[in-house]
Design a protein around this motif. Structure first.
Motif, PDB file in Angstrom:
ATOM      1  N   ALA A  34       0.822  -1.209   0.000  1.00 45.62           N
ATOM      2  CA  ALA A  34       0.000   0.000   0.000  1.00 45.62           C
ATOM      3  C   ALA A  34       0.858   1.262   0.000  1.00 45.62           C
ATOM      4  N   ILE A  35       1.899   1.306   0.821  1.00 48.38           N
ATOM      5  CA  ILE A  35       2.696   2.542   0.860  1.00 48.38           C
ATOM      6  C   ILE A  35       3.601   2.664  -0.361  1.00 48.38           C
ATOM      7  N   GLY A  43      -7.531   7.233  -4.082  1.00 51.34           N
ATOM      8  CA  GLY A  43      -7.739   6.454  -2.865  1.00 51.34           C
ATOM      9  C   GLY A  43      -6.466   5.962  -2.193  1.00 51.34           C
ATOM     10  N   TRP A  44      -5.296   6.452  -2.597  1.00 53.27           N
ATOM     11  CA  TRP A  44      -4.036   5.967  -2.024  1.00 53.27           C
ATOM     12  C   TRP A  44      -4.037   6.120  -0.505  1.00 53.27           C
ATOM     13  N   ARG A  45      -4.343   7.314  -0.040  1.00 53.43           N
ATOM     14  CA  ARG A  45      -4.290   7.593   1.401  1.00 53.43           C
ATOM     15  C   ARG A  45      -5.267   6.697   2.170  1.00 53.43           C
ATOM     16  N   MET A  48      -3.887   3.101   2.200  1.00 50.25           N
ATOM     17  CA  MET A  48      -2.749   3.018   3.117  1.00 50.25           C
ATOM     18  C   MET A  48      -3.241   3.038   4.559  1.00 50.25           C
ATOM     19  N   SER A  49      -4.179   3.908   4.849  1.00 56.66           N
ATOM     20  CA  SER A  49      -4.724   4.013   6.205  1.00 56.66           C
ATOM     21  C   SER A  49      -5.445   2.726   6.608  1.00 56.66           C
ATOM     22  N   ARG A 106      -2.746   8.426  13.098  1.00 55.54           N
ATOM     23  CA  ARG A 106      -3.280   9.777  13.307  1.00 55.54           C
ATOM     24  C   ARG A 106      -2.880  10.696  12.160  1.00 55.54           C
ATOM     25  N   ARG A 107      -1.591  10.621  11.748  1.00 59.65           N
ATOM     26  CA  ARG A 107      -1.114  11.452  10.636  1.00 59.65           C
ATOM     27  C   ARG A 107      -1.810  11.088   9.335  1.00 59.65           C
ATOM     28  N   ALA A 108      -1.949   9.794   9.080  1.00 57.82           N
ATOM     29  CA  ALA A 108      -2.555   9.332   7.827  1.00 57.82           C
ATOM     30  C   ALA A 108      -4.002   9.782   7.712  1.00 57.82           C
ATOM     31  N   ASP A 109      -4.670   9.919   8.829  1.00 53.37           N
ATOM     32  CA  ASP A 109      -6.078  10.312   8.819  1.00 53.37           C
ATOM     33  C   ASP A 109      -6.273  11.829   8.717  1.00 53.37           C
TER      34      ASP A 109
END
Length: 152
Positions: A34-35, A43-45, A48-49, A106-109
């Motif tokens: 994913a990363i 939809g990458w983020r 990954m999340s 938290r960062r990814a969201d």
């Protein structure tokens, strides 16, 4: 009685640990994929999340399987108490890795998080997991001369 004693390789905690180790590896590989996928893909983020969330769940199970009252570490220390310090190191790593994954989640969201930062933190987590898994396999081998791995 003339029977043989069961070996550690036959122990329930090792069998459970092997199954969870394989499941954790699958989640690690899916997170890595994913990363590493192109960030320009729609939809990458979110992918990954979601993969990180699944990895966190698998890692939480790993902690229970290894640190639990009837877990792998308890059984291992019963057989090889000399390895207590190495078990403590692995237990501390659990906490550090879990905190790192939570921070990345938290960062990814956050919509404004930079993809390069997310990938960098994800890569650090993958390296920490790789080192942790190797130390765990080495610990089991040193205690019982049994290979917990087997997956590639």
């Amino acid at each position: 009685m003339g029977g043989t004693q069961p070996t550690f390789a036959d122990a329930v905690s090792l069998q459970v640990a092997r199954r969870h180790r394989a499941a954790l590896l699958r989640e690690i590989q899916m997170f890595e994929h994913a990363i590493a996928s192109p960030s320009a893909e729609p939809g990458w983020r979110e992918r990954m999340s979601n993969r990180l969330r699944a990895l966190r769940g698998a890692f939480a199970e790993h902690i229970v399987v290894t640190e639990g009252e009837d877990g792998l570490y308890a059984e291992l220390l019963e057989h090889a108490p000399r390895l207590h310090r190495r078990v403590q190191v692995l237990t501390r790593e659990h906490a550090v890795i879990a905190v790192s994954m939570s921070a990345l989640q938290r960062r990814a969201d956050l919509p404004g998080a930079r993809i390069e930062e997310l990938r960098g933190c994800g890569g650090e987590i993958l390296r920490a997991l790789s080192r942790h898994r190797q130390r765990g396999a080495d610990l089991v081998y040193d205690a019982y001369e049994t290979d917990i791995g087997g997956e590639t």
